[in-house]
Design a protein around this motif. Structure first.
Motif, short mmCIF file in Angstrom:
data_model
loop_
_atom_site.label_atom_id
_atom_site.label_comp_id
_atom_site.label_asym_id
_atom_site.label_seq_id
_atom_site.Cartn_x
_atom_site.Cartn_y
_atom_site.Cartn_z
N TYR A 83 3.52 3.27 2.14
CA TYR A 83 4.74 3.50 2.90
C TYR A 83 5.82 2.55 2.38
O TYR A 83 5.61 1.34 2.29
CB TYR A 83 4.49 3.28 4.39
N THR A 84 6.97 3.11 2.02
CA THR A 84 8.06 2.34 1.44
C THR A 84 9.35 2.74 2.16
O THR A 84 9.97 3.75 1.79
CB THR A 84 8.17 2.62 -0.08
N GLN A 117 8.79 10.90 1.37
CA GLN A 117 9.31 9.79 0.56
C GLN A 117 9.72 10.34 -0.80
O GLN A 117 9.07 11.25 -1.32
CB GLN A 117 8.27 8.68 0.38
N LYS A 149 -0.25 13.80 0.62
CA LYS A 149 -0.94 13.57 1.89
C LYS A 149 -2.06 14.59 2.03
O LYS A 149 -1.92 15.74 1.61
CB LYS A 149 0.01 13.74 3.08
N GLU A 177 4.92 10.52 -1.88
CA GLU A 177 3.55 10.51 -1.37
C GLU A 177 2.92 11.90 -1.43
O GLU A 177 3.56 12.89 -1.13
CB GLU A 177 3.52 10.13 0.11
N GLU A 221 12.14 6.46 2.30
CA GLU A 221 11.82 7.44 3.33
C GLU A 221 13.01 8.36 3.60
O GLU A 221 14.14 7.90 3.70
CB GLU A 221 11.42 6.72 4.62
N ASN A 249 -4.09 6.68 7.46
CA ASN A 249 -3.38 6.45 8.72
C ASN A 249 -3.96 7.33 9.81
O ASN A 249 -4.45 8.43 9.55
CB ASN A 249 -1.89 6.79 8.56
N HIS A 307 9.01 14.32 7.71
CA HIS A 307 9.12 13.11 6.89
C HIS A 307 8.67 13.33 5.46
O HIS A 307 7.75 14.10 5.22
CB HIS A 307 8.23 11.98 7.45
N VAL A 332 -3.13 9.10 2.34
CA VAL A 332 -1.82 9.09 1.70
C VAL A 332 -1.93 8.49 0.30
O VAL A 332 -2.60 7.48 0.10
CB VAL A 332 -0.80 8.29 2.55
#
Length: 185
Positions: A138-139, A64, A72, A70, A143, A48, A62, A134
């Motif tokens: 993304y889910t 998850q 990162k 995740e 989140e 991203n 943020h 990541v």
């Protein structure tokens, strides 16, 4: 790459091992074998790019949760950021602790963020660009987030916040959340 442990369990600062010559330098920014050798998850599910118009822009905090947690790898490719991570793993010796690291286009430094760590950053310059590698997709249903100004963490952001999303302003305070199945505080 040069891997430096941080005060938070399983989080690393990663510096480049530059190979300079008359043209500039070459350096590896990611290697699955080197990540595995340091006990890090080398999976990249997506990459991203985040662009920030104004100095002082804040994004975060943020993360998850399982089964979509995740990892990162964060790197600033233009400008500079103050990057903050918070360990949200109840079983960790560094649970609810945080660190901040300055990542800049000039220092080429990256921050490895393990699963179940809240992450956010503040742009320290106009037109700042950040690249995320990541380890999970993304889910939205998994989140979570924390308020950037939660008094429990007392994060010392370097600048006044100039821009922030409504979503990030409305994350709950830690004392209002259930962390690891029990209410915190």
């Amino acid at each position: 790459m040069i891997f430096t442990k941080t005060a938070l369990q399983d989080a690393f600062i990663i510096d480049l091992e530059e190979k300079p010559d008359h043209r500039g330098f070459f350096a590896r920014t990611f290697c699955a074998q080197e990540f595995q050798a340091h006990g890090l998850k080398p999976i990249v599910a997506q990459c991203n790019l985040s662009f920030n118009y104004k100095k002082g822009t804040l994004r975060g905090m943020h993360y998850q949760v399982l089964p979509a947690a995740e990892t990162k790898l964060i790197r600033c490719t233009k400008g500079a950021i103050y990057d903050v991570i918070i360990d949200m793993r109840p079983e960790s010796p560094s649970f609810l602790s945080h660190i901040g690291v300055e990542l800049t286009a000039d220092n080429h430094r990256a921050l490895y963020v393990p699963e179940m760590f809240a992450h956010g950053y503040q742009a320290l310059a106009d037109e700042t660009e950040v690249v995320y590698q990541v380890g999970e997709f993304y889910t939205p249903g998994y989140e979570k987030g924390l308020r950037y100004d939660d008094p429990f963490f007392n994060i010392d952001w370097p600048l006044d916040v100039t821009e922030i999303s409504d979503k990030d302003l409305n994350w709950p305070l830690l004392r209002m959340m259930s962390v690891g199945g029990t209410s915190s505080r």
